[in-house]
Design a protein around this motif. Structure first.
Motif: not given
Length: 583
Positions: A8, A10, A12, A78-79, A101, A103
């Motif tokens: 995944h 992501n 923003d 950014y993740e 994860n 980040y």
């Protein structure tokens, strides 16, 4: 076989630009700027295209138009989440999962503040209050002449390794979980400012003053980390009896190594009493009923890190006539600080009736929070020269309840609807806090909720000479002799007595607000659907809290107009006014 992978991503981003107005700090709603625009009433903002400064110290429209500068922000997040899961084929119900994860957040802030010119026009009229279009002089509004830039980078990762097991043996359901969790994060920032720009054409640092005294540079970095081992074991028998036990074993770099690790257990039980034969055979109007309860010992390490280490401050000063730099010890370190902890107890029941159309959930809770980090200041003698560290000593109890209900049904084959609501109540009580030994009883906070607020109890305006003459000889209000139109207050106590002393001062403060944070929260929703078309409405609110509107002084310049209701103030001709005399 049995291997699953997931990825995944992501991202923003945000670009934000607004006028620079120093009095709003960095608030996005720019309340102070809006207030200034609102309170200027009817005025000619521009005369012959020139910003009018005749009765204005500053000009809202010039700020809004960007002539005072700007405040820019640019965010980029950014993740990435990567996971691998393997369901072991030869042990049914056993699964292994590894997740990672990452980040990262970049923030760039740029503030450009520029002076701007206002034109003062000659005035006319009986009171010289009407501007003409003839320029008298030009003045400059200067809230700063600088360019400020800041770059900030947040970077963190979290690694989890998980083992789960779920298995059913006849009437027995077993589920188990074990997690290894590792987290690390860093933060770095750098900012600089240069003053005195010749023009607004070049908004870059190099275009400012070359004098080193007109520029600043600063920066810092921080890091944090946490390691956790988490386990949970759940057991259900015959869908009636539910038991679950879990634990956290956590370590945090916020504490000295000998106090870094803490064990946090918890347990919960539930009984689906509606599954029992004696209940089914005798209580038919209740479709579902579950009793539940839990107890746990969670913790909190968000108390500010590294207080267990000796820290130093950079200082500059004069030594034999020349500037020197050095360091001085900061707060006295406390190697004994540790996690804030609490004992949490929850209980309640869940119920469904009317063929499962009406659901009701009622629950209560009690939370005993202890080892809260706090200052030891009030009980220290004034002669103590050092800066004491925080200590784990404060205690707060919290209790409350929550009720939720919902009703859902259908009318015909095409229309369905639902109604739901909730009501919650929560208050706390301060059990332990550092207070001076000689504190007066009315000032003590022990045994009360922590969101009270003190103030003065207003009685009325001194409206007539008779009321003024009736006041005791030598009576003062905040050190002033009473006058007509003054607001008077309740004389509660004196400096060394709990009896009135004929003076209104700080000793007459009382706990006038019981809750500044609303202890009651509530909400309800309604919704319906018809042939694929649905509408849902949700309402929520809070109650029971109050706050001060602390606006005792109105802006007094000609440029600021007040609200119309303020005109109802005391005068000799308006003794029944709502507000005291104008100061």
């Amino acid at each position: 076989m049995g291997l699953k992978a997931s990825l995944h991503l992501n991202m923003d981003t945000r670009n934000d630009r607004k006028p620079y107005w120093k009095w709003d700090n960095d608030n996005d709603n720019m309340g102070n700027l809006y207030n200034g625009l609102l309170r200027r009433g009817l005025f000619a903002p521009y005369i012959d295209g020139k910003p009018n400064g005749t009765f204005l110290a500053w000009h809202p429209m010039e700020v809004i138009n960007g002539n005072s500068g700007y405040n820019k922000k640019r965010y980029s997040n950014y993740e990435i989440n990567v996971a691998l899961q393997y369901d072991i084929p030869f042990i049914k119900g056993l699964s292994l999962k590894l997740s990672y994860n990452r980040y990262e957040r970049h923030t760039f802030i740029k503030r450009f503040s520029r002076p701007y010119d206002l034109y003062v026009f000659k005035t006319t009229g009986a009171h010289n209050h009407i501007p003409t279009n003839e320029i008298d002089y030009v003045k400059t509004r200067d809230d700063g002449n600088f360019l400020y830039e800041k770059y900030n980078n947040d970077n963190s990762y979290q690694l989890n390794a998980m083992v789960t097991y779920n298995k059913t043996f006849g009437k027995h359901d077993i589920n188990a979980l074990f997690v290894y969790e590792q987290y690390e994060g860093t933060n770095d920032w750098l900012d600089g400012q240069r003053n005195y720009f010749i023009s607004s054409a070049v908004d870059q640092i190099f275009a400012g003053s070359s004098d080193p005294k007109n520029s600043t540079l600063n920066g810092s970095g921080s890091e944090g980390g946490r390691l956790s081992y988490v386990g949970r074991l759940g057991y259900t028998y015959d869908s009636k009896y539910l038991l679950e036990a879990s634990f956290h074993y956590d370590g945090s770099v916020n504490f000295d190594p000998k106090h870094r690790w803490v064990f946090f257990p918890s347990a919960s039980v539930a009984w689906r009493i509606s599954e029992e034969n004696f209940f089914k055979n005798n209580i038919g109007f209740i479709d579902y009923l579950k009793l539940r309860g839990s107890v746990g010992l969670p913790g909190n390490d968000a108390v500010g890190g590294w207080q267990w280490m000796q820290r130093y401050n950079l200082n500059s000063g004069v030594y034999f006539g020349s500037l020197s730099n050095g360091v001085s010890a900061s707060v006295i370190p406390n190697t004994e600080i540790t996690w804030e902890k609490s004992l949490d107890i929850d209980y309640g029941f869940d119920m469904q009736i009317l063929r499962n159309r009406l659901s009701l959930s009622v629950g209560g809770f009690y939370k005993h929070t202890y080892d809260i980090l706090g200052d030891r200041l009030a009980s220290l003698p004034s002669t103590f020269g050092g800066t004491m560290p925080k200590e784990n000593y404060a205690t707060i109890d919290t209790k409350g309840f929550e009720i939720e209900f919902s009703y859902k049904d259908k009318i015909g084959d095409d229309f369905s609807y639902n109604i739901s609501g909730n009501l919650g109540y929560a208050v706390n009580e301060l059990i332990t806090k550092d207070e001076a030994e000689n504190i007066r009883p009315y000032k003590s906070e022990l045994g009360y909720n922590t969101d009270r607020q003190m103030g003065y109890v207003a009685t009325d305006i001194i409206r007539t000479q008779t009321e003024l003459d009736a006041l005791p000889e030598g009576y003062t209000i905040f050190g002033k002799k009473p006058e007509l139109g003054m607001l008077n207050y309740k004389d509660i106590r004196g400096a060394n007595s709990d009896e009135p002393d004929g003076k209104i001062d700080s000793n007459d403060q009382e706990w006038v607000i019981k809750h500044t944070k609303s202890p009651i929260n509530y909400g309800f929703s309604v919704g319906g659907s018809w042939k694929g078309l649905s509408v849902d409405l949700f309402f929520q609110g809070v109650a029971g809290g109050k706050r001060f509107y602390d606006k005792r002084i109105e802006w007094g310049g000609m440029e600021e107009t007040s609200y119309a209701f303020r005109a109802d103030y005391w005068t000799p001709e308006n003794t029944d006014a709502k507000y005291p005399a104008a100061g």
